[in-house]
Every structure is written in C-alpha cells, then in structure tokens.
Design a protein around this motif. Structure first.
Motif, PDB file in Angstrom:
ATOM      1  N   PRO A  77      28.079 129.481  58.525  1.00  0.00           N
ATOM      2  CA  PRO A  77      28.145 128.256  56.892  1.00  0.00           C
ATOM      3  C   PRO A  77      27.402 128.978  56.520  1.00  0.00           C
ATOM      4  O   PRO A  77      26.489 129.777  56.396  1.00  0.00           O
ATOM      5  CB  PRO A  77      27.488 127.136  57.505  1.00  0.00           C
ATOM      6  N   PRO A  78      27.816 128.781  55.056  1.00  0.00           N
ATOM      7  CA  PRO A  78      27.041 129.617  54.107  1.00  0.00           C
ATOM      8  C   PRO A  78      26.157 129.516  53.759  1.00  0.00           C
ATOM      9  O   PRO A  78      25.800 128.296  53.617  1.00  0.00           O
ATOM     10  CB  PRO A  78      27.885 129.958  52.647  1.00  0.00           C
ATOM     11  N   GLU A  79      24.602 129.575  52.554  1.00  0.00           N
ATOM     12  CA  GLU A  79      23.433 129.001  52.458  1.00  0.00           C
ATOM     13  C   GLU A  79      24.400 128.182  51.734  1.00  0.00           C
ATOM     14  O   GLU A  79      24.841 128.569  50.300  1.00  0.00           O
ATOM     15  CB  GLU A  79      22.562 130.133  52.177  1.00  0.00           C
ATOM     16  N   VAL A  80      23.569 127.279  51.146  1.00  0.00           N
ATOM     17  CA  VAL A  80      23.266 126.432  49.702  1.00  0.00           C
ATOM     18  C   VAL A  80      22.519 125.991  48.968  1.00  0.00           C
ATOM     19  O   VAL A  80      21.631 125.548  49.450  1.00  0.00           O
ATOM     20  CB  VAL A  80      23.988 125.239  50.822  1.00  0.00           C
ATOM     21  N   VAL A  81      22.846 126.429  47.890  1.00  0.00           N
ATOM     22  CA  VAL A  81      21.292 126.277  47.131  1.00  0.00           C
ATOM     23  C   VAL A  81      21.936 124.918  45.632  1.00  0.00           C
ATOM     24  O   VAL A  81      22.350 124.823  45.609  1.00  0.00           O
ATOM     25  CB  VAL A  81      20.850 127.125  45.918  1.00  0.00           C
ATOM     26  N   VAL A  82      20.936 123.868  46.157  1.00  0.00           N
ATOM     27  CA  VAL A  82      21.682 122.377  45.567  1.00  0.00           C
ATOM     28  C   VAL A  82      21.023 122.549  44.095  1.00  0.00           C
ATOM     29  O   VAL A  82      20.134 123.345  43.296  1.00  0.00           O
ATOM     30  CB  VAL A  82      20.552 121.157  45.788  1.00  0.00           C
ATOM     31  N   LEU A  83      22.145 122.294  42.856  1.00  0.00           N
ATOM     32  CA  LEU A  83      21.864 122.604  41.826  1.00  0.00           C
ATOM     33  C   LEU A  83      21.131 121.119  40.701  1.00  0.00           C
ATOM     34  O   LEU A  83      22.255 119.961  41.324  1.00  0.00           O
ATOM     35  CB  LEU A  83      22.599 122.603  40.666  1.00  0.00           C
ATOM     36  N   THR A  84      20.483 120.276  40.596  1.00  0.00           N
ATOM     37  CA  THR A  84      20.113 119.702  40.284  1.00  0.00           C
ATOM     38  C   THR A  84      19.017 118.847  38.729  1.00  0.00           C
ATOM     39  O   THR A  84      18.357 120.158  38.541  1.00  0.00           O
ATOM     40  CB  THR A  84      18.834 118.712  41.288  1.00  0.00           C
ATOM     41  N   THR A  85      18.912 118.045  37.494  1.00  0.00           N
ATOM     42  CA  THR A  85      17.923 117.861  37.021  1.00  0.00           C
ATOM     43  C   THR A  85      17.142 117.458  37.459  1.00  0.00           C
ATOM     44  O   THR A  85      16.275 117.226  36.567  1.00  0.00           O
ATOM     45  CB  THR A  85      19.633 117.558  36.121  1.00  0.00           C
ATOM     46  N   PHE A  86      16.618 117.145  38.946  1.00  0.00           N
ATOM     47  CA  PHE A  86      15.168 115.654  39.127  1.00  0.00           C
ATOM     48  C   PHE A  86      14.534 116.774  39.123  1.00  0.00           C
ATOM     49  O   PHE A  86      15.165 117.451  40.898  1.00  0.00           O
ATOM     50  CB  PHE A  86      15.656 114.682  39.047  1.00  0.00           C
ATOM     51  N   HIS A  87      13.221 117.015  39.686  1.00  0.00           N
ATOM     52  CA  HIS A  87      12.307 117.496  40.614  1.00  0.00           C
ATOM     53  C   HIS A  87      11.683 116.945  41.925  1.00  0.00           C
ATOM     54  O   HIS A  87      12.159 117.139  43.051  1.00  0.00           O
ATOM     55  CB  HIS A  87      10.995 117.706  40.135  1.00  0.00           C
ATOM     56  N   ALA A  88      12.690 115.311  41.903  1.00  0.00           N
ATOM     57  CA  ALA A  88      12.200 114.306  42.928  1.00  0.00           C
ATOM     58  C   ALA A  88      13.567 113.147  43.173  1.00  0.00           C
ATOM     59  O   ALA A  88      13.359 112.856  42.310  1.00  0.00           O
ATOM     60  CB  ALA A  88      11.204 113.749  43.056  1.00  0.00           C
ATOM     61  N   ASP A  89      14.189 114.229  44.003  1.00  0.00           N
ATOM     62  CA  ASP A  89      15.155 113.250  43.711  1.00  0.00           C
ATOM     63  C   ASP A  89      15.518 112.835  45.521  1.00  0.00           C
ATOM     64  O   ASP A  89      16.132 113.641  46.491  1.00  0.00           O
ATOM     65  CB  ASP A  89      16.730 113.467  43.428  1.00  0.00           C
ATOM     66  N   GLU A  90      15.970 111.709  45.954  1.00  0.00           N
ATOM     67  CA  GLU A  90      16.587 111.497  47.261  1.00  0.00           C
ATOM     68  C   GLU A  90      17.598 112.458  47.991  1.00  0.00           C
ATOM     69  O   GLU A  90      17.215 112.373  48.723  1.00  0.00           O
ATOM     70  CB  GLU A  90      16.663 109.662  47.340  1.00  0.00           C
ATOM     71  N   GLN A  91      18.317 112.548  47.131  1.00  0.00           N
ATOM     72  CA  GLN A  91      19.287 112.820  47.241  1.00  0.00           C
ATOM     73  C   GLN A  91      19.348 114.850  48.067  1.00  0.00           C
ATOM     74  O   GLN A  91      19.550 115.175  48.324  1.00  0.00           O
ATOM     75  CB  GLN A  91      21.265 112.723  46.453  1.00  0.00           C
ATOM     76  N   VAL A  92      18.234 114.712  46.410  1.00  0.00           N
ATOM     77  CA  VAL A  92      17.825 116.839  47.141  1.00  0.00           C
ATOM     78  C   VAL A  92      17.564 116.725  48.334  1.00  0.00           C
ATOM     79  O   VAL A  92      17.392 117.670  49.129  1.00  0.00           O
ATOM     80  CB  VAL A  92      16.777 116.738  45.930  1.00  0.00           C
TER      81      VAL A  92
END
Length: 223
Positions: A77-92
C-alpha cells in the motif's frame, strides 16, 4: 533518483489545484493523479502506483477514513497522509489507527507539506508519537476503555522483553538513535527490533506502535 509519486484526494477542486501547484514545484515530487472522492482512490492507486496519498477526511460518497482502510489493507500500500482542518478529530485518530502515517492541517505552510510528503516516502511518520498521544488524550479522554486496554496489553505480551523495551521507547517518542543509546545497542539493531514489532503485531508504522502502548496504559505518565 525517481520522483515521489503523489495522489491528491480532496473534494474541493481549489484545494487540489493549490496542492498540485505547491507540490509540483518540488523537483523530486510528481503528481500522478487526483480524485474528488474516496470512492475513486482504490482504482487510481492501482493504476498509478503512488508512493504517497494526500487524503482529505470529509468527502461525500466515501470518506477518507474508509478509503485509507481500503488502501492500507491492500498489498504494497502507499503511505497515507491525512488532510484535515482540525487538530483533534476522532476521524483523524481513526485514520492513524487504520495505518495513516500522520496528518497535516490544510493551512500548514507549503514547505512543511512538501517536507511531510518526503518524510513519509522515506518511511518516517509525519508526527511524533508524543503528538499522537496528545491527540488521543484530547479526542478520547485521559484513559482508554478497559476493553481496549486489555486487548492492547495482550498484543504487547506477544513481544519479547527487548522488543517490549523498544516498543515502549517508541511510545515515548524516542528516535532510533535515542533507543540505541538507552539500550546500548546499535541503531541497526533497533531498526531490526522495530521491524519485528511491526511484523509480529501486524502494524503499519511507528505511530501505530505508539497508539498501542498508549492504549495498553503502560507508559509512565511523566512521559
């Protein structure tokens, strides 16, 4: 050297354009594809074989969490970097548990996003285990659930004594060099132990080792 192949996944076309311009300006990075929804990711990844996927969390049909789980469950698998607008997020946090190498905020300075892509392509996490534990504490509360703690401790029990020492050191945020000094072994030996831990426990990266030690409740609170 071959360029780092990157797949951009975000439902906002303007975000994709901005990321494409930002990353395309780096001579060692190549944008191989773009997707506006997580449902497109698996097919694009199979077609273009990216090294790194920049993955938005919130998308209309299939969110970034589900797409990450699908990608990381596949072969090579490729490495995944998550893009988010929140520092603390359950989905992150869930994306990290699914095998994402880390996350970056969408308003992160361009140079840091480029550096994040280079780091994960080289096999390094985007965020330290210490930052991961801070995220867990903010999202999930100070103490993991009793059942999660029991499961985590049972998994750590599968490790040998030296591997356990290395896992705890990774959980504290220690680098390979720091661990080598602490345990009076070579850096190469530490790397071997980390590889064995990942393989034995079915984990993807050091971030997941840190998550496991936190869940098990075996770290000194001062760490």
């Amino acid at each position: 050297m071959k360029p780092i192949r990157v797949l951009l996944v975000d439902d906002d076309p303007l975000v994709r354009v901005g990321l494409s311009l930002m990353l395309g300006g780096a001579g060692d990075i190549e944008i191989v594809g773009e997707a506006g929804d997580g449902a497109e990711v698996a097919a694009l990844a199979e077609r273009h074989s990216p090294d790194v996927v920049l993955m938005d969390i919130r998308m209309p049909t299939l969110d970034g969490l589900a797409a990450t789980e699908i990608l990381r469950a596949g072969p090579q698998p490729p490495e995944v970097v998550v893009l988010t607008t929140f520092h603390a997020d359950e989905q992150v946090l869930r994306a990290l548990r699914a095998g994402a190498a880390g996350f970056v905020l969408k308003d992160t300075p361009p140079a840091e996003i480029v550096d994040a892509v280079r780091r994960v392509a080289a096999g390094a996490p985007v965020l330290s285990p210490a930052v991961t534990r801070q995220l867990i504490a903010r999202v999930a509360g100070a103490d993991p659930a009793r059942e999660r703690r029991a499961r985590a401790r049972a998994r750590l029990d599968l490790l040998g004594d030296r591997e356990t020492e290395v896992a705890l050191a990774v959980g504290r945020g220690a680098s390979n060099a720091d661990i080598a000094t602490e345990l009076y072994v070579s850096v190469a030996t530490v790397k071997t132990h980390v590889s064995h831990i990942l393989s034995r426990l079915g984990l993807n990266n050091r971030v997941q080792i840190a998550l496991l030690t936190y869940d098990a409740g075996v770290l000194d609170p001062e760490d």
